[in-house]
Design a protein around this motif. Structure first.
Motif, PDB file in Angstrom:
ATOM      1  N   GLU A  66      54.765  76.323  81.566  1.00 35.08           N
ATOM      2  CA  GLU A  66      54.183  77.361  82.431  1.00 35.08           C
ATOM      3  C   GLU A  66      53.310  78.349  81.662  1.00 35.08           C
ATOM      4  O   GLU A  66      52.442  78.991  82.252  1.00 35.08           O
ATOM      5  CB  GLU A  66      55.286  78.142  83.155  1.00 35.08           C
TER       6      GLU A  66
ATOM      7  N   SER B 144      48.373  94.540  83.156  1.00 33.82           N
ATOM      8  CA  SER B 144      49.486  94.334  84.093  1.00 33.82           C
ATOM      9  C   SER B 144      49.345  93.025  84.863  1.00 33.82           C
ATOM     10  O   SER B 144      49.932  92.847  85.909  1.00 33.82           O
ATOM     11  CB  SER B 144      49.571  95.508  85.073  1.00 33.82           C
ATOM     12  N   GLU B 145      48.578  92.097  84.323  1.00 28.01           N
ATOM     13  CA  GLU B 145      48.251  90.886  85.068  1.00 28.01           C
ATOM     14  C   GLU B 145      49.199  89.714  84.831  1.00 28.01           C
ATOM     15  O   GLU B 145      48.886  88.585  85.175  1.00 28.01           O
ATOM     16  CB  GLU B 145      46.827  90.456  84.727  1.00 28.01           C
ATOM     17  N   TRP B 146      50.390  89.956  84.270  1.00 26.04           N
ATOM     18  CA  TRP B 146      51.265  88.862  83.864  1.00 26.04           C
ATOM     19  C   TRP B 146      52.503  88.751  84.736  1.00 26.04           C
ATOM     20  O   TRP B 146      53.164  89.730  85.023  1.00 26.04           O
ATOM     21  CB  TRP B 146      51.657  89.045  82.401  1.00 26.04           C
ATOM     22  N   GLN B 147      52.820  87.525  85.143  1.00 23.36           N
ATOM     23  CA  GLN B 147      54.037  87.304  85.919  1.00 23.36           C
ATOM     24  C   GLN B 147      55.133  86.648  85.085  1.00 23.36           C
ATOM     25  O   GLN B 147      56.298  86.671  85.458  1.00 23.36           O
ATOM     26  CB  GLN B 147      53.756  86.466  87.158  1.00 23.36           C
ATOM     27  N   LEU B 148      54.778  86.058  83.944  1.00 25.55           N
ATOM     28  CA  LEU B 148      55.740  85.376  83.090  1.00 25.55           C
ATOM     29  C   LEU B 148      55.368  85.650  81.642  1.00 25.55           C
ATOM     30  O   LEU B 148      54.216  85.447  81.256  1.00 25.55           O
ATOM     31  CB  LEU B 148      55.703  83.866  83.377  1.00 25.55           C
TER      32      LEU B 148
ATOM     33  N   ARG C 183      52.446  95.394  79.169  1.00 25.55           N
ATOM     34  CA  ARG C 183      51.908  96.211  80.277  1.00 25.55           C
ATOM     35  C   ARG C 183      51.137  97.431  79.779  1.00 25.55           C
ATOM     36  O   ARG C 183      50.361  98.007  80.533  1.00 25.55           O
ATOM     37  CB  ARG C 183      53.036  96.620  81.215  1.00 25.55           C
TER      38      ARG C 183
ATOM     39  N   HIS D 193      51.804  83.908  81.377  1.00 28.15           N
ATOM     40  CA  HIS D 193      51.176  83.234  82.516  1.00 28.15           C
ATOM     41  C   HIS D 193      50.776  84.330  83.494  1.00 28.15           C
ATOM     42  O   HIS D 193      51.607  85.151  83.880  1.00 28.15           O
ATOM     43  CB  HIS D 193      52.134  82.240  83.177  1.00 28.15           C
ATOM     44  N   PRO D 194      49.495  84.362  83.892  1.00 31.55           N
ATOM     45  CA  PRO D 194      49.013  85.478  84.718  1.00 31.55           C
ATOM     46  C   PRO D 194      49.491  85.404  86.162  1.00 31.55           C
ATOM     47  O   PRO D 194      49.836  84.351  86.677  1.00 31.55           O
ATOM     48  CB  PRO D 194      47.496  85.332  84.648  1.00 31.55           C
ATOM     49  N   VAL D 195      49.461  86.572  86.785  1.00 35.14           N
ATOM     50  CA  VAL D 195      49.709  86.666  88.223  1.00 35.14           C
ATOM     51  C   VAL D 195      48.564  85.944  88.922  1.00 35.14           C
ATOM     52  O   VAL D 195      47.400  86.109  88.561  1.00 35.14           O
ATOM     53  CB  VAL D 195      49.765  88.151  88.661  1.00 35.14           C
ATOM     54  N   GLN D 196      48.897  85.162  89.902  1.00 33.53           N
ATOM     55  CA  GLN D 196      47.864  84.453  90.670  1.00 33.53           C
ATOM     56  C   GLN D 196      47.457  85.317  91.859  1.00 33.53           C
ATOM     57  O   GLN D 196      48.292  85.688  92.675  1.00 33.53           O
ATOM     58  CB  GLN D 196      48.394  83.108  91.160  1.00 33.53           C
ATOM     59  N   SER D 197      46.200  85.620  91.944  1.00 34.25           N
ATOM     60  CA  SER D 197      45.687  86.398  93.064  1.00 34.25           C
ATOM     61  C   SER D 197      45.730  85.566  94.336  1.00 34.25           C
ATOM     62  O   SER D 197      45.314  84.410  94.329  1.00 34.25           O
ATOM     63  CB  SER D 197      44.248  86.819  92.767  1.00 34.25           C
TER      64      SER D 197
END
Length: 154
Positions: free
Chosen positions: A114, A77-81, A73, A143-147
Motif C-alpha cells: 500500500e 496533511s495529505e496522508w492516510q497511511l 503533518r 500513501h496519500p489520501v485519495q480525493s
C-alpha cells in the motif's frame, strides 16, 4: 599530511537517495512497485533524525512526544497511511536495509504494497567518526489520501 591519523580522513556520507535506491531494489525483487520520493516525508524523516541524534535517543517517539503522524503533518496533511523505519550505527545503506529485513515490523513497512511514497534521512551520529561512528537512518513511508474528485474522474 603530518599529524593526521588515517581515522581522521573524511568519510563518505551516504545520501538519502542511496538508501531509497537500495530500498526500492528490495521492493522490486519482491515484486512490488518502487516508492516515489516525497519532500514532505523527507522533511519529517530529517526532523526526526536530527532530533534523535541531538537528544541521543533511539525511538519512534520524538523528544516532544510526537509520533510519525504528527511529524509528517507538520509538513503535509495529505496522508492516510504512514510508517517509519529507524536504524542507528550502520555505515552503509545495505546494512540498514538488512537490519530492517531481519525485523518483522520493519520488514512489513519496507514491503507493504500500500505504500507508494517515501522520504529518507541519513545523518552522522557524530561530526567526529572516532567519537561515535555510523549514521542515523530514517525512512518514512506513506500513501496519500485519495480525493473523491479524483476518484470520480477516473
Amino acid at each position: 599530511m603530518i599529524g593526521r591519523r588515517l581515522t581522521d580522513e573524511p568519510r563518505h556520507t551516504p545520501t538519502p537517495i542511496e538508501l531509497g535506491s537500495v530500498a526500492n531494489r528490495v521492493r522490486v525483487n519482491a515484486g512490488l512497485r518502487v516508492l516515489a520520493w516525497n519532500p514532505s516525508l523527507a522533511a519529517a524523516a530529517l526532523d526526526h533524525a536530527r532530533d534523535l541524534v541531538a537528544s541521543r535517543r533511539f525511538s519512534h517517539t520524538g523528544s516532544d512526544g510526537s509520533d510519525v503522524m504528527a511529524r509528517v503533518r507538520r509538513h503535509s496533511s495529505e496522508w492516510q497511511l504512514l510508517g517509519e523505519n529507524l536504524a542507528s550505527g550502520q555505515e552503509v545503506p545495505g546494512e540498514a536495509i538488512t537490519g530492517w529485513l531481519n525485523s518483522p515490523g520493519h520488514r512489513e513497512n519496507l514491503l507493504r504494497p500500500e505504500f507508494t511514497y517515501h522520504g529518507t534521512a541519513v545523518i552522522p551520529l557524530s561530526p567526529r567518526p572516532m567519537t561515535l561512528p555510523g549514521f542515523m537512518w530514517v525512512q518514512v513511508y506513506g500513501h496519500p489520501v485519495q480525493s473523491p474528485f479524483r476518484l470520480l474522474i477516473r
